[in-house]
Design a protein around this motif. Structure first.
Motif, PDB file in Angstrom:
ATOM      1  N   ASN A 105      -2.846  -1.743   0.185  1.00 25.49           N
ATOM      2  CA  ASN A 105      -4.102  -1.083   0.539  1.00 25.49           C
ATOM      3  C   ASN A 105      -3.960  -0.411   1.920  1.00 25.49           C
ATOM      4  O   ASN A 105      -2.975   0.298   2.149  1.00 25.49           O
ATOM      5  CB  ASN A 105      -5.253  -2.092   0.462  1.00 25.49           C
ATOM      6  CG  ASN A 105      -6.620  -1.431   0.360  1.00 25.49           C
ATOM      7  OD1 ASN A 105      -7.192  -1.040   1.374  1.00 25.49           O
ATOM      8  ND2 ASN A 105      -7.127  -1.255  -0.843  1.00 25.49           N
ATOM      9  N   SER A 124      -2.827   3.704  -4.900  1.00 17.21           N
ATOM     10  CA  SER A 124      -4.032   4.471  -4.545  1.00 17.21           C
ATOM     11  C   SER A 124      -3.752   5.263  -3.266  1.00 17.21           C
ATOM     12  O   SER A 124      -3.609   4.691  -2.175  1.00 17.21           O
ATOM     13  CB  SER A 124      -5.229   3.534  -4.367  1.00 17.21           C
ATOM     14  OG  SER A 124      -5.474   2.854  -5.590  1.00 17.21           O
ATOM     15  N   VAL A 166      -3.833  -8.507  -6.046  1.00 15.60           N
ATOM     16  CA  VAL A 166      -3.197  -7.397  -6.750  1.00 15.60           C
ATOM     17  C   VAL A 166      -2.495  -7.855  -8.025  1.00 15.60           C
ATOM     18  O   VAL A 166      -2.584  -7.180  -9.044  1.00 15.60           O
ATOM     19  CB  VAL A 166      -2.236  -6.599  -5.836  1.00 15.60           C
ATOM     20  CG1 VAL A 166      -1.156  -7.478  -5.232  1.00 15.60           C
ATOM     21  CG2 VAL A 166      -1.574  -5.456  -6.598  1.00 15.60           C
TER      22      VAL A 166
HETATM   23  N1  SAH Z   1      -4.231  -6.468  -0.909  1.00 19.25           N
HETATM   24  C1  SAH Z   1      -5.518  -5.897  -0.556  1.00 19.25           C
HETATM   25  C2  SAH Z   1      -6.051  -4.921  -1.612  1.00 19.25           C
HETATM   26  C3  SAH Z   1      -6.597  -5.535  -2.878  1.00 19.25           C
HETATM   27  S1  SAH Z   1      -7.348  -4.312  -3.942  1.00 19.25           S
HETATM   28  C4  SAH Z   1      -6.518  -6.987  -0.282  1.00 19.25           C
HETATM   29  O1  SAH Z   1      -6.325  -8.136  -0.661  1.00 19.25           O
HETATM   30  O2  SAH Z   1      -7.566  -6.672   0.289  1.00 19.25           O
HETATM   31  C5  SAH Z   1      -6.064  -4.105  -5.163  1.00 19.25           C
HETATM   32  C6  SAH Z   1      -5.019  -3.107  -4.718  1.00 19.25           C
HETATM   33  O3  SAH Z   1      -3.918  -3.167  -5.640  1.00 19.25           O
HETATM   34  C7  SAH Z   1      -5.511  -1.655  -4.709  1.00 19.25           C
HETATM   35  O4  SAH Z   1      -5.288  -1.099  -3.441  1.00 19.25           O
HETATM   36  C8  SAH Z   1      -4.699  -1.007  -5.822  1.00 19.25           C
HETATM   37  O5  SAH Z   1      -4.424   0.357  -5.599  1.00 19.25           O
HETATM   38  C9  SAH Z   1      -3.437  -1.865  -5.866  1.00 19.25           C
HETATM   39  N2  SAH Z   1      -2.708  -1.885  -7.155  1.00 19.25           N
HETATM   40  C10 SAH Z   1      -3.205  -1.804  -8.397  1.00 19.25           C
HETATM   41  N3  SAH Z   1      -2.222  -1.863  -9.322  1.00 19.25           N
HETATM   42  C11 SAH Z   1      -1.041  -1.990  -8.643  1.00 19.25           C
HETATM   43  C12 SAH Z   1       0.330  -2.069  -9.026  1.00 19.25           C
HETATM   44  N4  SAH Z   1       0.724  -2.036 -10.304  1.00 19.25           N
HETATM   45  N5  SAH Z   1       1.274  -2.170  -8.049  1.00 19.25           N
HETATM   46  C13 SAH Z   1       0.904  -2.204  -6.745  1.00 19.25           C
HETATM   47  N6  SAH Z   1      -0.386  -2.113  -6.330  1.00 19.25           N
HETATM   48  C14 SAH Z   1      -1.358  -2.003  -7.262  1.00 19.25           C
END
Ligand code: SAH
Ligand code: DWN
Length: 402
Positions: A105, A124, A166
């Motif tokens: 993120n 993202s 994630v």
């Molecule tokens: N780690 C942060 C964000 C969590 S939101 C926290 O704990 O606050 C989930 C995040 O995972 C998003 O930013 C999204 O873009 C990412 N994500 C989704 N699918 C993914 C994948 N296959 N590989 C890596 N990141 C991914």
């Protein structure tokens, strides 16, 4: 009935919420006509115990250059991830480690590894850019086994692969675990944390269920998954964030001693019946009862002519608003501090999102706390409003007004 995405056994249904919009699909009125809806239903696997969504939303519909959630909006979470990084360093890392974070993120945790060899994997684009702006090396991709091979070929084995909120978002976990297996060095660790199904059942926190959350892990289900990939859980610890999570540490099978917490929690989960489908059978009724109570509380306040606003335009609020059938006549607006959410409308329910200054300038009598997982931080911020008679409505672990 559909098959388990991980082991092919026939799934046992748990709750069906009906059609839902994209949880983080905050939008403007010109997009209402084309707003998509998807079935949201959850089931449990009787064989590997994995609780999971039955239907999936395409990942690029959810994670793209307009992703709504920026992790660093919570100061409490910033502190949590600083401590997470410090613990990883102290427990598992030597000199000059290579650390990879999945779903980094805006860099809320990876920033603590920024001085050394690191790589964030963040599909993202907008939140990845925020991380790059603080000097982090981030690749805008979805993590898969192929990507893991490419990273290893280019940069060598990883000492730690990290992920917070994630791993439970990724449908193709066999590819993820294969990738982890191949990218980790011999002593390397894969440490991730996600909402705990044990807490979701206990607190009826059904709002954790939305399109992005494909899996609802327990130690039992993660152990079953790890075993299929030559990995094992060597440590586990409960975390008091996002309503209750588990942090799992995985390593190559036999590489590290298994810490006592693993067996202790496994025994506890079996005693609670997390490996029996009947344990999940009461959840649908508890969810329906929570909905009825919340609707009644809000109807009673509105009947008195009092104003209710929402606090925190969370992904979770999309499930609550649409499942409970609450709209702009019930909730005047939702206060949020995320610049990209302000001025848009909530998915499905179409409630306006307003800046926090609106809440301060024209305080309502009641605020429905959608960001209940940040209650301590928010209640401290709103102490003056509460002292002046403002009241928070919460619904986890039960509907209450305080
Ligand atoms: N780690 C942060 C964000 C969590 S939101 C926290 O704990 O606050 C989930 C995040 O995972 C998003 O930013 C999204 O873009 C990412 N994500 C989704 N699918 C993914 C994948 N296959 N590989 C890596 N990141 C991914
Ligand atoms: O798993 C996920 C978690 C980590 O983050 C993702 N799938 C998406 C997201 O879920 P969420 O949207 O339910 O997360 P939060 O952290 O509960 O969202 C809090 C919301 O409230 C944000 O929009 C920011 C806002 N907020 C606020 O307006 N004032 C938050 C705080 C702390 C505040 O003081």
């Amino acid at each position: 009935m559909t098959a388990c995405r991980l082991c092919d056994a026939s799934l046992h249904p748990v709750v069906d919420f009906g059609p839902m919009p994209v949880a983080n699909g905050f939008l403007t009125p010109d997009r209402y006509a084309e707003e998509p809806r998807f079935p949201l239903d959850v089931a449990v696997c009787p064989a590997c115990h994995m609780v999971q969504l039955v239907h999936l939303v395409d990942e690029t519909t959810m994670f793209n250059d307009d992703y709504a959630f920026f992790s660093s909006t919570s100061k409490g979470m910033s502190r949590h991830f600083e401590a997470f990084a410090a613990q990883v360093r102290a427990d598992w890392l030597g000199d000059d480690p290579f650390v990879v974070e999945l779903g980094c993120n805006d860099g809320i945790m990876l920033r603590h590894f920024g001085g050394g060899r690191h790589l964030g994997i963040e599909p993202s684009g907008n939140v990845a850019d925020a991380a790059r702006q603080i000097g982090l090396d981030v690749k805008s991709s979805f993590f898969t086994a192929d990507l893991a091979d490419a990273i290893r070929a280019e940069r060598g084995p990883a000492d730690a692969i990290l992920g917070a909120n994630v791993v439970c978002h990724i449908p193709y976990l066999h590819s993820v675990l294969d990738g982890v297996k191949r990218l980790l060095g011999p002593e390397g660790v894969f440490i991730f944390e996600d909402p705990y199904i044990g807490d979701i059942l206990e607190k009826t926190s059904y709002d954790q269920i939305y399109d992005e959350h494909v899996y609802y892990f327990s130690l039992l289900s993660v152990q079953a998954l790890a075993a299929r990939h030559g990995l094992e859980v060597v440590d586990v610890a409960r975390q008091p964030v996002h309503g209750g999570e588990l942090r799992y540490t995985l390593a190559h099978a036999g590489a590290h001693a298994i810490r006592p917490a693993v067996d202790a929690l496994r025994t506890e989960e079996k005693a609670r019946g997390l490996d029996r489908i009947e344990t999940y059978d009461g959840f649908a009724e508890a969810v329906a009862a929570s909905r009825a109570e919340l609707r009644a509380v809000i109807a009673e306040i509105r009947a008195r002519g009092e104003r209710v606003v929402g606090y925190g335009a969370t992904s979770k609020s999309t499930t609550v608003l649409n499942y409970c059938g609450l709209g702009p006549d019930d909730i005047e607006y939702i206060s949020d501090i995320t610049p990209t959410k302000i001025g848009r409308y909530s998915p499905g329910a179409h409630i306006p999102i307003r800046a926090h200054s609106t809440f301060v300038d024209d305080p309502p009598a009641y605020a429905l706390l959608f960001a209940w997982n940040h209650a301590r931080e928010i209640m401290a911020k709103e102490a003056a409003w509460m002292a002046g008679g403002g009241r928070f409505i919460t619904y986890v672990p039960r509907v209450s007004v305080s």
